[in-house]
Every structure is written in structure tokens, then in C-alpha cells.
Motif scaffolding. Structure first.
Motif, PDB file in Angstrom:
ATOM      1  N   LYS A  92      60.319  32.755  36.073  1.00 57.40           N
ATOM      2  CA  LYS A  92      60.869  33.527  37.079  1.00 57.40           C
ATOM      3  C   LYS A  92      61.379  32.906  38.492  1.00 57.40           C
ATOM      4  N   HIS A  93      60.970  31.738  38.552  1.00 56.64           N
ATOM      5  CA  HIS A  93      61.470  30.909  39.646  1.00 56.64           C
ATOM      6  C   HIS A  93      62.735  30.110  39.094  1.00 56.64           C
ATOM      7  N   SER A  96      65.314  32.605  40.072  1.00 57.52           N
ATOM      8  CA  SER A  96      65.554  32.935  41.435  1.00 57.52           C
ATOM      9  C   SER A  96      66.806  31.965  41.901  1.00 57.52           C
ATOM     10  N   ALA A 212      62.521  26.617  45.785  1.00 57.21           N
ATOM     11  CA  ALA A 212      62.014  27.036  44.530  1.00 57.21           C
ATOM     12  C   ALA A 212      60.755  26.636  44.006  1.00 57.21           C
ATOM     13  N   TYR A 213      60.789  25.075  43.963  1.00 53.87           N
ATOM     14  CA  TYR A 213      59.558  24.557  43.961  1.00 53.87           C
ATOM     15  C   TYR A 213      58.238  25.137  44.723  1.00 53.87           C
ATOM     16  N   ASN A 215      57.919  27.747  46.626  1.00 51.48           N
ATOM     17  CA  ASN A 215      57.832  29.026  46.098  1.00 51.48           C
ATOM     18  C   ASN A 215      56.715  29.291  44.881  1.00 51.48           C
ATOM     19  N   PHE A 216      57.090  28.404  44.000  1.00 49.81           N
ATOM     20  CA  PHE A 216      56.393  28.306  42.732  1.00 49.81           C
ATOM     21  C   PHE A 216      54.847  28.009  42.824  1.00 49.81           C
ATOM     22  N   GLU A 219      52.663  30.286  44.610  1.00 51.39           N
ATOM     23  CA  GLU A 219      52.011  31.235  43.754  1.00 51.39           C
ATOM     24  C   GLU A 219      50.809  30.565  43.075  1.00 51.39           C
TER      25      GLU A 219
END
Length: 612
Positions: A92-93, A96, A212-213, A215-216, A219
Motif C-alpha cells: 500500500k505504501h 503511494s 512514506a516510511y 506513514n507506514f 500505521e
């Protein structure tokens, strides 16, 4: 008509039977319910609790994996579900940042690694030859292979940028595998490779991947630190590591209490140093000066050079324990200060004795290269303080056999050399307001800006606008340790009862526990299951990945301990409270243990899961 969904997912097979002049009747196919009895989980003694088990022991005890050999593990069904959910979250990421997924071979040519300059005899490679005597290795990483692949397909900047990633098995011949999944000989890793036309575009890509890291990791809901780090054998001069603070970690991460300063202890920026040849003890050193000192010796990788590092002896008081302790020299700072001068081996005992032994046993070929002794001084150490040390070495190794050098940073820079290790409570070198905190941490990811480290050697070039000659492509590589993450999350979130997964990667989001002999309770448990597993028209009421534990052979207490050991985020118990129209809902991470009316269980559970 029938709507089919992949088996094992949260969605269920639904049948709609049309009734004349009425809305279709919707029901859940009862055979699609996921039951513990139909899902292989090796039985363990849930009443036995080892003394402070590590994450891998917890995973083994709960039935997620088994160790096959030293540093090599087999994933069982529970572990595979966690791994697959983690992979889907990574996918998913990666989407992105517009990265495309590939799958590269685990085999790589030794010749290719020699061409890139990364092949080192005795390094941690699984190397072998085939029946034709061709030399191969099992890949620990794929920079060489991906660069060669893209080099055959890209010629102009219009074909850039490119972002390619894979999730694959990697291999490292660890001398002493330790920490279970945290440092194995076979491991699962996500590696992303980026290709850009210019340094400016490459740095913009690097910032995109870092975002992105973050954001990952957000989660995963596990506290983490993003820290500047050394690039090591990967190359390049810009990298960041992503750490979970945890006592099981092998890294030391230094952070500031008042600003964003964060560094791996290995990351040490030192000024450019230069060695000055000492022909004789200089006049400035004639008068020996008394100063409390710390002194450590190192030798170069070839054993032909001795490095004698010296720093001031300082005693500091710990802000946490209130006890005094002596600071020590930082081998990483010593390595950084000697960059471009000599490369040291910091893992040897008795380096002085080894240097002396190497001198006496030198071959005629080695004698052609003159050995040297380097005196590396912290900027707070006066050169006069080591007068006696230099004089003693000159007496012992003097004449023309050995060169002597004084290394300092007093030429062309106002910044001195700091050779001492940082300690908790030291002032922050960046903001000056806060104090430093040192914590053990588990590295779970690493981003590198490689520049042209690989592209220049392996022929990956592109022709820029209006340029006559092609130039090497700018590259980056960015890794996430997938199998390592499983153990890291387990280590960070476990408690005395067992594992405690975040919702996003838990093998199942919720488990319903009921005794099979109680028919009415079983029916209620199945109704709760169907309400959770079936999404409703309300967009907030998504399907829950739920499991039903209606095994007959174990009692309710045993099942509860089993559920705690496995670490389901939410546990629903259809027990004694059922007589009052209620069930017990537990969530250890949120410290919730509450009886809930049957009619409101599904909503209550979904509300809990939103907070996880």
C-alpha cells in the motif's frame, strides 16, 4: 446469485435469494466461518511462562514459527498471516510513491559483485560454485542485480524516474546468529530501488520515501525514531535508520529532549583531519604536561599500522541513577576521524601486541611498505600530555623502521575532534538547550541515497537534455526488514500475558471464545461472528477479520490464556455474563475489560479496533 470472495479473508461468501416482489434476503454462509479447530496452531503449554522470554520465544510459544537451524526459521500459519498482512501494508505504501513491484532471483554472480567492488573474501556471503565451476552467491541485497537490469533498459532521462521494489528472501552467513528473527541467516526483506536523472531529483525522491516510511510506521502504532546513520558498505553519504526503542535492540540511538536531533551512535561527523609526520619529539612536546587521559589502541586492517587514540578522562553523573561513571572513547568517532588516512579494525584484542608481532614477522614484500604509528588526539587533549607516550614508542620502534604521525583537526577548521562517547544527560550538540538521551533500539528500516556508487561502475547512464555524453544515473535504496519487523513489534508490544498485536497486522483482529457444549451460547457466538464479519451499509461498519474458538476439548480458562499468548487485539468471551444478556469484551492494549449487551457487541468491538 452467488458472490465469491477469496477464502481466509474478512469478507464472507454471501447468497442472495430473490423473493417475489420483496428485497433479497441476505445471510452469511455458515461454513465460511473461520474456526480455531480448522486452523492449525501447534498446542503449547499456555500455563508455563519462561523467565523474561524474548520475542522469538514468545512467537514460538504462541505457535507462530519454529526454528529449523541456527538463524533459520519456518513460518507456521499464524506467522504467515502476520507476514502477509505486513506485506500488504508495505504494498500500500509503496504504491503511494508510485513504485512498481518486481521479483529478482536470489542467485547473483560473484563476478558482478567483484565489479561493483563489494565482494570481500571472508565476508558474510553464502558463496558456492555450480557444476561448471561458475561462482555464485545467495544475495544479501540486490543493488548489483537491479542496476544491471535497469542499465539494459534505460538510455535517456525521459525514461526516468523509476522506482522498483520487491519483498524477497535474503541470505547472510552470520558467524553467530542471535536474537532469533532479529538477526537470522535467512530473512525476508523489502528493498526499494530508485533511479533519477539528477542529484536534485534524487534528493526529492529520497524525501518522498522517508515520508512514506513514516506513514507506514505510523500505521503500525509502535513508537519509533528516525535517526541519521552511517551508510557503511552500501555507499553514499546520506542515510536514515528507523528504530523501535527496545531493550532487545543492538543499536544505541541518541535523541535530544528539546529538538529533533536523532543519531545512531555509529553516526559520527568529524572534521577533516591530517597527519603530521614526527621526525623527532617536537619542541612543543618536550615539556610533558600532566592531564588525566583515556587511551585506547587499534591496528589497521592489514595489521601494519598502530593507532593510539587519546581523550580526556571525564567523570559524569547519571541523571537517571545519580551515580558517577567514567566516559569512554567512541570507536565510531575514531574511525570517522581517520577517514582517508587509515582504516582501523576495532574488533581485536591486544592491538599493540599484534602490531609488535606483525613488525617482527614482516616479509620482505611487506617491509617495502613502511609501518606507521598514528597518535589521534581529542581536541581537549594537549599534545604535551602524550610526550612520554611518543618518546617511549620512539625508543622502542625508532630509527627508520616506523613513521610517527600526530593527527589533529587544527588545519582549515575550527571544529575539533570529539573522541568521547555521548552519555545520557550530555548537552545537545545541535540546539544546546536540551540534553541527550541514549536508548537501545531495534533497527527495522533504512533509507540510503547512493548517488552514482553503483551506476558509475555497472554502466547505468542516461543522456541529459542537450548533453553530448551520458552521465551515471542517481540511485537510492531503501529497505524494510519484514521478518525482523514481526519480531520487533512482538518485542515492543508484548507483556506478561503474551503477544499483543496492532490491529493492522494481527493474525486475526478479534477472537470469540465459547464452550461448544453450551448450545445457546454457541448460537450467540455465531451471531456475533456474523455481525462482525459482514460489512453493513454503514461505511464505518467494515468487516472484521474474526476467529471463532468453539473447541470442545479445552476449557474457557485455557482458551483465554491461549488467546492472550497469541495476542489477538480484541477477545470476546461468551461466558457467565451471557445469562444476563451480555458478553465480556477484553482489549489488553487499551486496558479494557467490560461486559457489553449482546445487541451492542459488534459496534463496541469496531469502536475498539478503530483505536488500535
Amino acid at each position: 446469485m452467488k458472490n465469491y470472495f477469496p477464502p481466509g479473508t474478512a469478507a464472507r461468501v454471501k447468497y442472495s435469494y430473490p423473493k417475489a416482489r420483496h428485497a433479497p434476503l441476505r445471510c452469511v454462509h455458515t461454513k465460511s466461518r473461520q474456526r480455531v479447530a480448522e486452523f492449525w496452531i501447534p498446542t503449547v503449554n499456555v500455563h508455563k511462562h519462561e523467565e523474561a522470554p524474548d520475542a522469538t520465544q514468545l512467537l514460538i510459544r504462541a505457535g507462530y514459527l519454529r526454528q529449523a537451524y541456527a538463524g533459520i526459521f519456518q513460518m507456521l500459519p499464524l506467522g504467515l498471516r502476520v507476514q502477509e498482512k505486513l506485506e500488504r501494508l508495505i504494498d500500500k505504501h509503496m504504491r503511494s510513491v508510485k513504485a512498481s513491484k518486481v521479483s529478482l532471483s536470489s542467485l547473483s554472480s560473484k563476478a558482478l559483485w567483484q565489479k561493483s567492488g563489494r565482494w570481500k573474501p571472508g565476508a558474510e556471503f553464502f558463496a558456492f560454485t555450480d557444476r561448471k565451476d561458475s561462482e555464485w552467491l545467495l544475495t544479501p541485497t540486490h543493488e548489483e542485480e537491479i542496476t544491471t537490469l535497469v542499465a539494459g533498459l534505460v538510455q535517456t532521462r525521459q525514461q526516468l524516474p523509476i522506482r522498483l521494489y520487491q519483498i524477497s528472501r535474503k541470505y547472510r552467513d552470520e558467524k553467530r546468529p542471535r536474537g532469533g528473527l532479529l538477526r537470522g541467516r535467512e530473512f525476508l526483506m523489502k528493498d526499494l530501488y530508485t533511479f533519477d536523472a539528477t542529484p536534485t531529483e534524487a534528493h526529492a525522491t529520497y524525501d518522498d520515501i522517508r515520508a512514506a516510511y513514516r506513514n507506514f510506521l505510523d500505521e503500525l502504532t509502535v513508537p519509533y525514531t528516525e535517526a541519521r546513520a552511517v551508510s557503511g558498505d552500501m555507499g553514499g553519504n546520506l542515510s536514515h535508520e528507523y528504530h523501535f526503542p527496545n531493550a532487545a535492540g543492538e543499536d544505541i540511538v541518541i535523541t535530544c529532549t528539546d529538538c529533533t536531533y536523532a543519531r545512531n551512535e555509529e553516526f559520527s561527523q568529524q572534521p577533516t583531519c591530517s597527519p603530521e609526520l614526527i621526525k623527532d619529539t617536537p619542541p612543543a612536546l618536550k615539556a610533558a604536561k600532566t592531564q588525566p587521559l583515556l587511551q585506547e589502541d587499534y591496528v589497521s586492517l592489514d595489521g601494519r599500522n598502530l593507532i593510539r587514540a587519546t581523550g580526556p578522562q571525564r567523570t559524569t553523573t547519571s541523571s537517571t541513577t545519580g551515580m558517577d561513571h567514567d566516559q569512554s572513547l567512541n570507536s565510531y568517532a575514531i574511525k570517522a576521524a581517520l577517514t582517508g588516512i587509515v582504516e582501523i579494525d576495532s574488533g581485536l584484542e591486544n592491538p599493540y601486541v599484534l602490531f609488535e608481532k606483525n613488525l617482527s614477522s614482516s616479509s620482505s614484500e611487506e617491509a617495502a611498505s613502511k609501518p606507521s604509528i598514528y597518535y589521534l588526539l581529542d581536541s581537549r587533549v594537549e599534545p604535551e600530555s602524550i610526550h612520554d607516550l611518543i618518546a617511549s614508542d620512539m625508543d622502542r620502534f625508532g630509527g627508520e623502521a616506523v613513521d610517527f604521525y600526530l593527527v589533529n583537526a587544527q588545519h582549515g577548521t575550527t571544529q575539533g575532534i570529539n573522541l568521547l562517547k555521548h552519555q545520557t544527560g550530555d548537552p545537545c550538540p545541535e540546539c544546546g538547550r536540551g540534553t541527550l538521551q541514549l536508548n537501545k533500539a531495534i533497527e527495522v528500516g533504512h533509507t540510503f541515497h547512493l548517488g552514482t556508487r553503483y551506476s558509475s561502475k555497472l554502466g547505468l547512464t542516461s543522456r541529459l537534455d542537450n548533453a553530448q555524453d551520458p552521465v551515471p544515473v542517481e540511485m537510492g535504496c531503501h529497505g524494510i526488514g519484514v521478518s525482523r519487523l514481526i519480531a520487533a513489534v512482538a518485542s515492543c508490544l508484548s507483556d506478561e500475558s503474551g503477544l499483543n498485536w496492532p490491529r493492522v497486522i494481527a493474525p486475526f483482529e478479534a477472537v470469540i471464545i465459547v464452550q461448544k457444549s453450551q448450545e445457546a451460547r454457541v448460537q450467540a457466538a455465531e451471531q456475533i461472528y456474523d455481525e462482525l464479519a459482514t460489512p453493513s451499509p454503514d461505511p464505518e461498519a467494515t468487516a472484521v477479520d474474526v476467529l471463532l474458538d468453539d473447541r470442545q476439548e479445552q476449557g474457557l480458562g485455557w482458551k483465554l490464556k491461549d488467546a492472550d499468548a497469541i495476542g489477538y487485539p480484541v477477545i470476546i468471551v461468551v461466558g457467565k455474563a451471557f445469562e444476563k444478556g451480555r458478553v465480556e469484551v477484553q482489549c489488553r492494549r487499551l486496558k479494557v475489560k467490560q461486559d457489553v449487551d449482546l445487541s451492542g457487541v459488534a459496534r463496541f468491538v469496531r469502536d475498539l479496533l478503530k483505536r488500535l
